[in-house]
Design a protein around this motif. Structure first.
Motif, PDB file in Angstrom:
ATOM      1  N   LEU A  24      24.653  35.381  30.064  1.00  0.00           N
ATOM      2  CA  LEU A  24      25.644  34.274  30.161  1.00  0.00           C
ATOM      3  C   LEU A  24      25.081  33.337  30.834  1.00  0.00           C
ATOM      4  CD1 LEU A  24      28.747  36.169  31.426  1.00  0.00           C
ATOM      5  CD2 LEU A  24      28.237  35.582  29.121  1.00  0.00           C
ATOM      6  N   THR A  25      25.093  32.151  30.309  1.00  0.00           N
ATOM      7  CA  THR A  25      24.420  30.773  30.685  1.00  0.00           C
ATOM      8  C   THR A  25      25.294  29.656  30.986  1.00  0.00           C
ATOM      9  OG1 THR A  25      24.035  29.841  28.430  1.00  0.00           O
ATOM     10  CG2 THR A  25      22.032  31.520  29.518  1.00  0.00           C
ATOM     11  N   GLY A  26      24.874  29.029  31.865  1.00  0.00           N
ATOM     12  CA  GLY A  26      25.757  27.513  32.060  1.00  0.00           C
ATOM     13  C   GLY A  26      25.574  26.999  33.553  1.00  0.00           C
ATOM     14  N   HIS A  27      24.946  27.944  34.314  1.00  0.00           N
ATOM     15  CA  HIS A  27      24.536  27.297  35.796  1.00  0.00           C
ATOM     16  C   HIS A  27      23.309  26.755  35.416  1.00  0.00           C
ATOM     17  CE1 HIS A  27      27.871  29.031  38.424  1.00  0.00           C
ATOM     18  NE2 HIS A  27      27.847  30.062  37.545  1.00  0.00           N
ATOM     19  N   THR A  28      22.935  25.538  36.677  1.00  0.00           N
ATOM     20  CA  THR A  28      21.749  25.056  36.518  1.00  0.00           C
ATOM     21  C   THR A  28      20.916  25.388  37.636  1.00  0.00           C
ATOM     22  OG1 THR A  28      22.805  23.048  37.553  1.00  0.00           O
ATOM     23  CG2 THR A  28      22.923  22.814  35.200  1.00  0.00           C
ATOM     24  N   ASP A  29      21.260  26.310  38.597  1.00  0.00           N
ATOM     25  CA  ASP A  29      20.285  26.840  39.386  1.00  0.00           C
ATOM     26  C   ASP A  29      20.856  28.503  39.650  1.00  0.00           C
ATOM     27  OD1 ASP A  29      18.583  27.035  41.778  1.00  0.00           O
ATOM     28  OD2 ASP A  29      19.654  25.190  42.604  1.00  0.00           O
ATOM     29  N   THR A  30      19.930  28.941  40.688  1.00  0.00           N
ATOM     30  CA  THR A  30      20.256  30.250  40.779  1.00  0.00           C
ATOM     31  C   THR A  30      21.433  30.736  40.983  1.00  0.00           C
ATOM     32  OG1 THR A  30      18.060  30.358  42.038  1.00  0.00           O
ATOM     33  CG2 THR A  30      19.486  32.231  42.386  1.00  0.00           C
ATOM     34  N   VAL A  31      22.061  31.796  40.230  1.00  0.00           N
ATOM     35  CA  VAL A  31      23.225  32.656  40.566  1.00  0.00           C
ATOM     36  C   VAL A  31      23.247  33.545  41.722  1.00  0.00           C
ATOM     37  CG1 VAL A  31      25.130  33.964  39.545  1.00  0.00           C
ATOM     38  CG2 VAL A  31      23.845  32.139  38.088  1.00  0.00           C
ATOM     39  N   THR A  32      24.158  33.310  42.709  1.00  0.00           N
ATOM     40  CA  THR A  32      24.107  33.928  43.954  1.00  0.00           C
ATOM     41  C   THR A  32      25.254  34.954  44.020  1.00  0.00           C
ATOM     42  OG1 THR A  32      25.229  32.053  45.018  1.00  0.00           O
ATOM     43  CG2 THR A  32      22.717  32.205  45.138  1.00  0.00           C
ATOM     44  N   ALA A  33      26.324  34.933  43.346  1.00  0.00           N
ATOM     45  CA  ALA A  33      27.544  35.658  43.458  1.00  0.00           C
ATOM     46  C   ALA A  33      28.142  35.887  42.204  1.00  0.00           C
ATOM     47  CB  ALA A  33      28.295  35.010  44.545  1.00  0.00           C
ATOM     48  N   VAL A  34      28.711  37.039  41.959  1.00  0.00           N
ATOM     49  CA  VAL A  34      29.399  37.484  41.054  1.00  0.00           C
ATOM     50  C   VAL A  34      30.567  38.395  41.133  1.00  0.00           C
ATOM     51  CG1 VAL A  34      29.380  38.343  38.554  1.00  0.00           C
ATOM     52  CG2 VAL A  34      27.405  37.148  39.278  1.00  0.00           C
ATOM     53  N   ALA A  35      31.767  38.311  40.573  1.00  0.00           N
ATOM     54  CA  ALA A  35      32.991  39.047  40.946  1.00  0.00           C
ATOM     55  C   ALA A  35      33.639  39.393  39.544  1.00  0.00           C
ATOM     56  CB  ALA A  35      33.777  38.429  42.053  1.00  0.00           C
ATOM     57  N   VAL A  36      34.304  40.741  39.405  1.00  0.00           N
ATOM     58  CA  VAL A  36      34.764  40.899  38.192  1.00  0.00           C
ATOM     59  C   VAL A  36      36.180  41.283  38.589  1.00  0.00           C
ATOM     60  CG1 VAL A  36      34.873  42.478  36.211  1.00  0.00           C
ATOM     61  CG2 VAL A  36      32.616  41.596  37.222  1.00  0.00           C
ATOM     62  N   GLY A  37      37.171  40.702  37.448  1.00  0.00           N
ATOM     63  CA  GLY A  37      38.640  41.231  37.858  1.00  0.00           C
ATOM     64  C   GLY A  37      39.264  40.979  36.358  1.00  0.00           C
ATOM     65  N   THR A  38      40.693  41.127  36.526  1.00  0.00           N
ATOM     66  CA  THR A  38      41.435  40.924  35.282  1.00  0.00           C
ATOM     67  C   THR A  38      42.398  39.647  35.654  1.00  0.00           C
ATOM     68  OG1 THR A  38      43.048  42.441  36.023  1.00  0.00           O
ATOM     69  CG2 THR A  38      41.207  43.239  34.253  1.00  0.00           C
ATOM     70  N   LEU A  39      42.642  38.969  34.569  1.00  0.00           N
ATOM     71  CA  LEU A  39      43.734  37.814  34.461  1.00  0.00           C
ATOM     72  C   LEU A  39      44.448  37.910  33.301  1.00  0.00           C
ATOM     73  CD1 LEU A  39      44.630  35.144  36.422  1.00  0.00           C
ATOM     74  CD2 LEU A  39      42.659  33.959  35.004  1.00  0.00           C
ATOM     75  N   SER A  40      45.681  37.993  33.528  1.00  0.00           N
ATOM     76  CA  SER A  40      46.708  37.953  32.103  1.00  0.00           C
ATOM     77  C   SER A  40      46.158  38.774  31.303  1.00  0.00           C
ATOM     78  CB  SER A  40      46.593  36.600  31.797  1.00  0.00           C
ATOM     79  OG  SER A  40      47.189  35.628  32.715  1.00  0.00           O
ATOM     80  N   GLY A  41      45.614  40.141  31.862  1.00  0.00           N
ATOM     81  CA  GLY A  41      45.271  41.357  30.938  1.00  0.00           C
ATOM     82  C   GLY A  41      43.823  41.154  30.361  1.00  0.00           C
ATOM     83  N   ARG A  42      43.198  40.158  30.470  1.00  0.00           N
ATOM     84  CA  ARG A  42      41.758  39.819  30.162  1.00  0.00           C
ATOM     85  C   ARG A  42      40.771  40.104  31.265  1.00  0.00           C
ATOM     86  NH1 ARG A  42      42.116  36.638  25.134  1.00  0.00           N
ATOM     87  NH2 ARG A  42      39.887  36.872  25.231  1.00  0.00           N
ATOM     88  N   THR A  43      39.710  40.750  31.155  1.00  0.00           N
ATOM     89  CA  THR A  43      38.609  40.805  31.853  1.00  0.00           C
ATOM     90  C   THR A  43      37.500  39.819  32.013  1.00  0.00           C
ATOM     91  OG1 THR A  43      38.423  43.120  31.113  1.00  0.00           O
ATOM     92  CG2 THR A  43      36.536  42.461  32.586  1.00  0.00           C
ATOM     93  N   ILE A  44      37.678  39.364  33.194  1.00  0.00           N
ATOM     94  CA  ILE A  44      37.004  37.927  33.632  1.00  0.00           C
ATOM     95  C   ILE A  44      35.961  38.172  34.671  1.00  0.00           C
ATOM     96  CG2 ILE A  44      38.940  36.497  33.059  1.00  0.00           C
ATOM     97  CD1 ILE A  44      39.106  35.902  36.133  1.00  0.00           C
ATOM     98  N   ALA A  45      34.943  37.418  34.743  1.00  0.00           N
ATOM     99  CA  ALA A  45      34.153  37.294  36.014  1.00  0.00           C
ATOM    100  C   ALA A  45      34.150  35.675  36.712  1.00  0.00           C
ATOM    101  CB  ALA A  45      32.822  37.530  35.503  1.00  0.00           C
ATOM    102  N   VAL A  46      33.803  35.712  37.829  1.00  0.00           N
ATOM    103  CA  VAL A  46      33.711  34.648  38.304  1.00  0.00           C
ATOM    104  C   VAL A  46      32.353  34.612  38.973  1.00  0.00           C
ATOM    105  CG1 VAL A  46      34.458  32.813  40.240  1.00  0.00           C
ATOM    106  CG2 VAL A  46      36.101  34.371  38.805  1.00  0.00           C
ATOM    107  N   SER A  47      31.526  33.550  38.827  1.00  0.00           N
ATOM    108  CA  SER A  47      30.227  33.343  39.366  1.00  0.00           C
ATOM    109  C   SER A  47      30.087  32.270  40.308  1.00  0.00           C
ATOM    110  CB  SER A  47      29.157  33.504  38.150  1.00  0.00           C
ATOM    111  OG  SER A  47      29.331  32.111  37.364  1.00  0.00           O
ATOM    112  N   GLY A  48      29.217  32.328  41.079  1.00  0.00           N
ATOM    113  CA  GLY A  48      28.708  31.006  42.167  1.00  0.00           C
ATOM    114  C   GLY A  48      27.400  30.746  42.018  1.00  0.00           C
TER     115      GLY A  48
END
Length: 63
Positions: A24-48
């Motif tokens: 997955l691409t979109g950040h413009t610098d090092t990805v330092t954190a990733v969390a996975v969960g569900t939202l409204s029945g969909r699997t999502i990730a949040v990255s910092g």
């Protein structure tokens, strides 16, 4: 899931140790954190990142 200094996020099959699809691409610098969960029945990730942004990813669509 893994964050990387190449600004990408990898999604992995834990049983085989192989990467699922393209990173997955979109950040413009090092990805330092990733969390996975569900939202409204969909699997999502949040990255910092060191680019000072958070991104939400729909893992069903990889966007």
């Amino acid at each position: 899931m893994t964050g990387s200094s190449d600004k990408t996020i990898g999604v992995w099959d834990l049983a085989t140790g192989r990467q699922l699809g393209k990173p997955l691409t979109g950040h413009t610098d090092t990805v330092t954190a990733v969390a996975v969960g569900t939202l409204s029945g969909r699997t999502i990730a949040v990255s910092g990142s060191r680019d000072t942004t958070l991104r939400r990813w729909d893992l069903g669509t990889a966007q």
